[in-house]
Enzyme design. Structure first.
Site, PDB file in Angstrom:
ATOM      1  N   CYS A 149       4.844  73.587  -1.524  1.00 33.65           N
ATOM      2  CA  CYS A 149       4.402  72.518  -1.387  1.00 33.65           C
ATOM      3  C   CYS A 149       4.861  71.041  -1.271  1.00 33.65           C
ATOM      4  O   CYS A 149       4.811  70.120  -0.649  1.00 33.65           O
ATOM      5  CB  CYS A 149       2.755  72.689  -1.887  1.00 33.65           C
ATOM      6  SG  CYS A 149       3.503  73.631  -3.479  1.00 33.65           S
ATOM      7  N   HIS A 274      -0.666  67.346  -5.008  1.00 33.25           N
ATOM      8  CA  HIS A 274       0.736  66.799  -5.777  1.00 33.25           C
ATOM      9  C   HIS A 274       1.152  65.206  -5.316  1.00 33.25           C
ATOM     10  O   HIS A 274       0.717  64.907  -3.756  1.00 33.25           O
ATOM     11  CB  HIS A 274       2.524  67.280  -5.261  1.00 33.25           C
ATOM     12  CG  HIS A 274       1.247  68.712  -5.535  1.00 33.25           C
ATOM     13  ND1 HIS A 274       0.899  69.645  -6.770  1.00 33.25           N
ATOM     14  CD2 HIS A 274       2.385  70.010  -5.621  1.00 33.25           C
ATOM     15  CE1 HIS A 274       0.886  70.634  -6.906  1.00 33.25           C
ATOM     16  NE2 HIS A 274       1.846  71.099  -6.038  1.00 33.25           N
TER      17      HIS A 274
HETATM   18  N1  LIG Z   1      -2.080  76.663  -4.467  1.00 29.67           N
HETATM   19  C1  LIG Z   1      -1.216  76.806  -3.952  1.00 29.67           C
HETATM   20  O1  LIG Z   1      -1.624  75.384  -3.893  1.00 29.67           O
HETATM   21  C2  LIG Z   1       0.666  76.950  -3.213  1.00 29.67           C
HETATM   22  C3  LIG Z   1       0.779  76.249  -1.967  1.00 29.67           C
HETATM   23  C4  LIG Z   1       1.442  76.827  -1.673  1.00 29.67           C
HETATM   24  C5  LIG Z   1       2.474  78.206  -1.116  1.00 29.67           C
HETATM   25  N2  LIG Z   1       1.320  79.013  -2.061  1.00 29.67           N
HETATM   26  C6  LIG Z   1       1.674  80.479  -2.610  1.00 29.67           C
HETATM   27  O2  LIG Z   1       0.646  80.754  -1.783  1.00 29.67           O
HETATM   28  C7  LIG Z   1      -0.020  82.698  -2.550  1.00 29.67           C
HETATM   29  C8  LIG Z   1      -1.360  82.536  -3.372  1.00 29.67           C
HETATM   30  O3  LIG Z   1      -1.242  81.528  -4.200  1.00 29.67           O
HETATM   31  P1  LIG Z   1      -2.837  80.998  -4.755  1.00 29.67           P
HETATM   32  O4  LIG Z   1      -2.099  79.786  -5.278  1.00 29.67           O
HETATM   33  O5  LIG Z   1      -3.626  80.382  -3.762  1.00 29.67           O
HETATM   34  O6  LIG Z   1      -3.087  82.350  -5.758  1.00 29.67           O
HETATM   35  P2  LIG Z   1      -4.581  82.020  -6.067  1.00 29.67           P
HETATM   36  O7  LIG Z   1      -5.616  81.439  -6.278  1.00 29.67           O
HETATM   37  O8  LIG Z   1      -3.744  83.384  -7.613  1.00 29.67           O
HETATM   38  O9  LIG Z   1      -4.776  83.667  -5.067  1.00 29.67           O
HETATM   39  C9  LIG Z   1      -3.782  84.426  -4.901  1.00 29.67           C
HETATM   40  C10 LIG Z   1      -4.530  85.681  -4.089  1.00 29.67           C
HETATM   41  O10 LIG Z   1      -3.687  86.940  -3.659  1.00 29.67           O
HETATM   42  C11 LIG Z   1      -5.194  87.646  -3.653  1.00 29.67           C
HETATM   43  N3  LIG Z   1      -4.133  89.225  -4.801  1.00 29.67           N
HETATM   44  C12 LIG Z   1      -3.917  89.407  -5.358  1.00 29.67           C
HETATM   45  N4  LIG Z   1      -2.947  90.712  -5.804  1.00 29.67           N
HETATM   46  C13 LIG Z   1      -3.830  91.602  -3.618  1.00 29.67           C
HETATM   47  C14 LIG Z   1      -2.851  92.898  -3.887  1.00 29.67           C
HETATM   48  N5  LIG Z   1      -2.481  93.178  -4.502  1.00 29.67           N
HETATM   49  N6  LIG Z   1      -3.436  92.630  -2.885  1.00 29.67           N
HETATM   50  C15 LIG Z   1      -4.581  91.858  -1.783  1.00 29.67           C
HETATM   51  N7  LIG Z   1      -4.327  90.926  -2.419  1.00 29.67           N
HETATM   52  C16 LIG Z   1      -4.094  89.944  -3.733  1.00 29.67           C
HETATM   53  C17 LIG Z   1      -5.684  87.353  -4.774  1.00 29.67           C
HETATM   54  O11 LIG Z   1      -6.740  88.423  -4.940  1.00 29.67           O
HETATM   55  P3  LIG Z   1      -7.898  88.469  -6.000  1.00 29.67           P
HETATM   56  O12 LIG Z   1      -9.002  87.249  -6.471  1.00 29.67           O
HETATM   57  O13 LIG Z   1      -8.655  90.620  -5.458  1.00 29.67           O
HETATM   58  O14 LIG Z   1      -6.987  89.199  -7.082  1.00 29.67           O
HETATM   59  C18 LIG Z   1      -6.097  86.430  -3.953  1.00 29.67           C
HETATM   60  O15 LIG Z   1      -7.201  86.563  -3.319  1.00 29.67           O
HETATM   61  C19 LIG Z   1       1.445  81.952  -3.776  1.00 29.67           C
HETATM   62  O16 LIG Z   1       2.435  83.174  -2.839  1.00 29.67           O
HETATM   63  C20 LIG Z   1       1.715  81.255  -3.865  1.00 29.67           C
HETATM   64  O17 LIG Z   1       2.791  80.994  -4.284  1.00 29.67           O
HETATM   65  C21 LIG Z   1       0.242  78.100  -3.302  1.00 29.67           C
END
Ligand SMILES: NC(=O)c1ccc[n+]([C@@H]2O[C@H](COP(=O)([O-])OP(=O)(O)OC[C@H]3O[C@@H](n4cnc5c(N)ncnc54)[C@H](OP(=O)(O)O)[C@@H]3O)[C@@H](O)[C@H]2O)c1
Length: 382
Positions: A149, A274
């Site tokens: 990001c 950010h």
């Molecule tokens: N946040 C940001 O600004 C951002 C920006 C760019 C990239 N990313 C990337 O995007 C990804 C997700 O980030 P996030 O911020 O959205 O994280 P998050 O809020 O913690 O959400 C994680 C998601 O993954 C799911 N998950 C976890 N374990 C799983 C499994 N075993 N099987 C299927 N689904 C599973 C969770 O489901 P449950 O609710 O069921 O646990 C939830 O829907 C990461 O790789 C992160 O590095 C994030």
């Protein structure tokens, strides 16, 4: 019914994997808002969330537990999977999904630096996915990586300058929001802030440092040899990969593989979006007026540079928006020739050094919106 169907019966079938997370929820919001024609959406998360209902286009999606079976049961083939469930899931499932014919657009870092995997920002290096465009369905699976990001937000602002003048060196300091660490990061900021306002001592609950009324070096691990944390290294490596693929008119040094970038990444107590302070050294001299003109016509960039009103980009102004905001545009006085001082028209003086301040919603342009834009390029927007 656990899928949302459009009135139009064509377009790809889409899976949002990680749909209950910070990025996944934004993915659904972006899919609702943009004119990306798709015939159905299925929402997947962990078994913990199975059965949860998510609002979508006036109806609701029932979250399905992701298993290692792909295509998943209960429907037909999935044309496009938007992955945001962490790099472990991406590594385990991405290749299997692609082998089944699904175009995987991955938000994690799992494949970003893998040779042959496009690392794509549609406004910056659209040609990276040119070979993947589906003209009439079919065409096999693929993996495409969404950049980090902070990298996306930086490159939206500085690539127009790179194209126009060449960028030789970038010095970047980030001010990164809690939601960059997902829903746990947001909850930590809110919970810890309430606790401190309630009279408790500041304490760390999710991050290594207390978050309320504090800021700290990015929570990714630090390489003891270089001193750089993982977020800083991603910005360096990904910028080089993306700019090395810009191609046309940007050969040699300007091709980007040699760009010099130094980053300091910091987490600040902001819920969303950010910011980045950027010092840029161009390859050739130009004027602030020319830099301003280039940025004013850059796709996906909105100038917010009101010096008289002291009004510039902020996280709140960027939150929920599609554009990367750019302001605090000024000549870097440290790069002016000795003797250039008072009385000089800083709008017209020729120099290679400039400063700017950038704000972008990392859940949208830094993640979900960028991923859906890639899907639009591959499957057609509407
Ligand atoms: N946040 C940001 O600004 C951002 C920006 C760019 C990239 N990313 C990337 O995007 C990804 C997700 O980030 P996030 O911020 O959205 O994280 P998050 O809020 O913690 O959400 C994680 C998601 O993954 C799911 N998950 C976890 N374990 C799983 C499994 N075993 N099987 C299927 N689904 C599973 C969770 O489901 P449950 O609710 O069921 O646990 C939830 O829907 C990461 O790789 C992160 O590095 C994030």
């Amino acid at each position: 019914m656990n899928t949302a169907r459009n009135s139009a019966a064509d377009g790809p079938s889409v899976a949002v994997v990680g749909a209950t997370g910070a990025v996944g929820r934004e993915m659904l919001a972006v899919l609702e808002q943009r004119a990306f024609k798709h015939r159905e959406v299925r929402a997947f998360a962990s078994v913990r969330s199975a059965g949860q209902k998510l609002a979508y286009r006036g109806g609701e999606l029932v979250v399905e537990a992701l298993t290692d079976q792909w295509p998943p049961s209960g429907g037909g083939a999935i044309d496009c999977a938007l992955l945001s469930a962490g790099s472990g899931i991406s590594k385990a499932m991405g290749p299997k999904m692609a082998a089944s014919g699904t175009v995987v657009i991955d938000n994690s870092s799992a494949f970003r630096m893998t040779a042959g995997v496009p690392l794509t920002i549609p406004e910056v290096n659209p040609l990276s996915v040119a070979g993947l465009v589906r003209k009439s369905g079919g065409g096999g699976g693929a993996i495409i990586a969404n950049p980090n990001c902070s990298t996306i937000i930086l490159l939206m602002a500085v690539t127009p300058l790179h194209r126009a003048f060449g960028v030789e060196r970038l010095v970047v300091s980030t001010y990164q929001a809690a939601s960059g660490a997902g829903w746990q990061g947001m909850e930590a900021l809110e919970r810890e802030t309430r606790a401190v306002l309630g009279g408790e001592a500041a304490s760390a609950t999710v991050f290594p440092e207390p978050y309320a009324f504090n800021l700290f070096s990015h929570n990714s691990s630090v390489d003891v040899a270089t001193g750089r944390n993982v977020e800083e290294q991603k910005m360096i490596d990904e910028t080089r990969k993306i700019w090395s693929e810009l191609g046309v008119g940007l050969g040699g040094e300007l091709g980007g593989s040699g760009v010099r970038l130094s980053a300091t990444c910091v987490r600040v107590p902001v819920m969303r979006a950010h910011c980045e302070s950027v010092n840029v050294t161009l390859s050739r001299e130009t004027t602030l007026a020319e830099v301003r003109a280039v940025l004013a016509r850059a796709a996906g960039v909105r100038m917010m540079d009101d010096r008289a009103g002291n009004s510039f980009p902020t996280p709140l102004k960027a939150s929920g928006g599609d554009d990367v905001l750019v302001g605090r545009l000024r000549v870097d006085p440290g790069q002016l020739p000795t003797g250039v001082g008072a009385g000089v028209d800083l709008e017209r003086v020729s120099t290679r050094g400039f400063d700017l301040f950038v704000a972008g919603d990392q859940l949208r342009k830094g993640a979900a919106q960028n991923a859906v834009q890639i899907a639009e390029m591959i499957f057609g927007g509407s």
